[in-house]
Scaffold this active site. Structure first.
Site, mmCIF file in Angstrom:
data_model
loop_
_atom_site.group_PDB
_atom_site.id
_atom_site.type_symbol
_atom_site.label_atom_id
_atom_site.label_comp_id
_atom_site.label_asym_id
_atom_site.label_seq_id
_atom_site.Cartn_x
_atom_site.Cartn_y
_atom_site.Cartn_z
ATOM 1 C CD GLU A 15 -2.735 -1.338 2.424
ATOM 2 O OE1 GLU A 15 -2.533 -0.185 3.173
ATOM 3 O OE2 GLU A 15 -3.330 -2.122 2.296
ATOM 4 N N GLY B 223 30.260 4.146 -26.571
ATOM 5 C CA GLY B 223 28.894 4.877 -26.878
ATOM 6 C C GLY B 223 27.799 4.049 -27.314
ATOM 7 C CD GLU C 166 8.137 -11.106 -6.040
ATOM 8 O OE1 GLU C 166 8.625 -11.906 -5.404
ATOM 9 O OE2 GLU C 166 7.663 -11.044 -7.025
ATOM 10 C CD GLU D 97 18.563 -0.740 0.893
ATOM 11 O OE1 GLU D 97 17.118 -0.977 0.371
ATOM 12 O OE2 GLU D 97 19.534 -0.487 0.161
#
Ligand code: FAD
Length: 383
Positions: free
Chosen positions: A128, A342, A365, A369
């Site tokens: 959320e 490049g 997922e 950390e």
């Protein structure tokens, strides 16, 4: 742990590689530019027909029972050609496994054949806006209403939200319980009234895979939509995310490997100072170091997959595999880009897309950390 693959695993790897090279690679550029939707869905259906949407699902429900090692091998091959297809495949398998592990017979008979056959794409609705790394702080709630539940709240960043036929949704069902103890899981049809899928987020990479916000507004679902036991949903999410991390690690490996394979071939062709770039020892060492890191990532992934397949504790191994594979695949993409000079930076070559596609693997997922939090918690648990 077996270090060699079985004949079945080699066959699944070869089938995935062939389909990825022959079909998925044709659409990856169009997807990156915002098109290719129809072919994307056709390819997902074909992957389902080949058995890739239910790799760890019982044949009784349309799965192939190929196991977790085969799942990881397949995701790496698919990801080499098209990471957006790989993440969709990985999450479909993950949702199918949630249903297989705790669903009742009706839920399994109803939904698993649809996911395995490609009729349904499926979504995992946990995050959320205020509950990402800390999903137990979710606000979405489900209240009992006679023989129904009513879900209210919003989920964020849901992979395949706008394409899915069904969602597994986590919601608070006991507001008085301690954090994480009053959460339940529900299996919800995407066309249930009260569900609003918002516009896909504009993203840095993996743009072929849509990521949507989803709002539940007085969404009324039958009591039978409860997946697993009431108030036991958080444990289920944690367990299934661990399995999903094997998929993300395998996906990251595929992108890193594809980037380095492309750059290695380029080194053999590009001439500077009267010789191919492959002759320069400084570049050879970059190749040697990066391939070694990717091989180490592959072994960690195989170990986690093998442990899960054998029914052993695999959570810490899965976190180690995801942490390491995402990190090494990210640096492999940057190394490969550097090796091409490049040419690595311009869109005519695939390296700049790969460098964008790989970035999310150390975020979704569970961020890198959070993987370290999980690994350290396990290391310190007996002190
Ligand atoms: C493209 C995409 C697809 C996704 N698909 C899905 C999906 O299908 N279903 C789903 O449910 N979710 C999905 N997610 C959500 C994803 O899993 C979360 O974004 C992720 O878990 C991180 O949560 P957050 O974005 O809220 O970051 P935050 O939790 O706000 O973290 C911000 C930073 O703080 C760090 N941090 C947080 N807590 C700690 C801590 N305790 N210790 C150290 N560092 C910490 C994090 O590592 C990170 O660097 C998706 C996200 C994206 C971008």
């Amino acid at each position: 742990m077996q270090l060699s693959l079985t004949e079945e695993q080699l066959m699944i790897q070869a089938t995935a590689r062939q389909f990825a090279e022959n079909e998925l690679s044709k659409n990856v550029e169009a997807l990156d530019l915002g098109g290719g939707r129809e072919l994307f869905r056709t390819n997902l259906k074909s992957l389902a027909e080949l058995g890739f949407m239910g790799l760890n699902i019982s044949a009784d429900y349309g799965g192939t029972e190929s196991g977790v090692v085969s799942f990881a091998l397949a995701i790496t091959e698919i990801s080499k050609a098209c990471p957006s297809t790989a993440v969709t495949t990985s999450i479909n398998n993950m949702v199918a496994e949630v249903i297989q592990s705790v669903g009742n017979n009706e839920q399994k008979n109803n939904y698993l054949p649809k996911i395995c056959s490609g009729e349904y794409i499926a979504s995992f609705c946990l995050t959320e806006s205020g509950a990402g790394s800390d999903p137990a702080s979710m606000r979405t709630s489900a209240k009992r209403d006679g023989d129904h539940w009513r879900i209210n709240g919003s989920k964020a960043f849901i992979t395949s939200g706008e394409e899915s036929g069904c969602f597994v949704v986590w919601a608070i069902t006991d507001t008085t319980a301690a954090k994480g103890k009053g959460i339940s899981c529900f299996l919800v049809d995407a066309d249930t009234p009260g569900i609003h899928v918002g516009k896909a987020e504009k993203k840095m990479g993996q743009t072929g895979s849509n990521t949507n916000p989803i709002t539940f507004e007085d969404c009324r679902i039958p009591a039978s939509a409860l997946l697993g036991k009431e108030n036991q949903g958080f444990k289920l999410a944690v367990g299934e995310l661990a399995g999903g991390r094997i998929g993300v690690a395998a996906l990251a490996l595929g992108i890193g490997q594809a980037a380095m394979d492309y750059a290695r071939n380029y080194l053999g062709e590009r001439v500077q100072f009267g010789q191919t770039l492959a002759n320069f020892q400084g570049l050879q060492w970059m190749l040697a170091e990066t391939y070694t890191e990717l091989e180490a990532a592959r072994l960690l992934i195989m170990q986690a997959a093998y442990k899960k397949e054998q029914g052993q504790d695999f959570g810490t191994s899965a976190s180690m595999a995801k942490l390491f594979a995402a990190d090494k695949a990210n640096s492999a993409c940057y190394t490969a880009l550097q090796l091409m000079g490049g040419a690595g930076y311009i869109k005519e070559y695939p390296l700049e897309r790969m460098a964008r596609d790989v970035r999310i693997t150390s975020i979704y997922e569970g961020t890198s950390e959070i993987q370290k939090v999980i690994i350290a918690r396990d290391l310190l648990k007996n002190l």
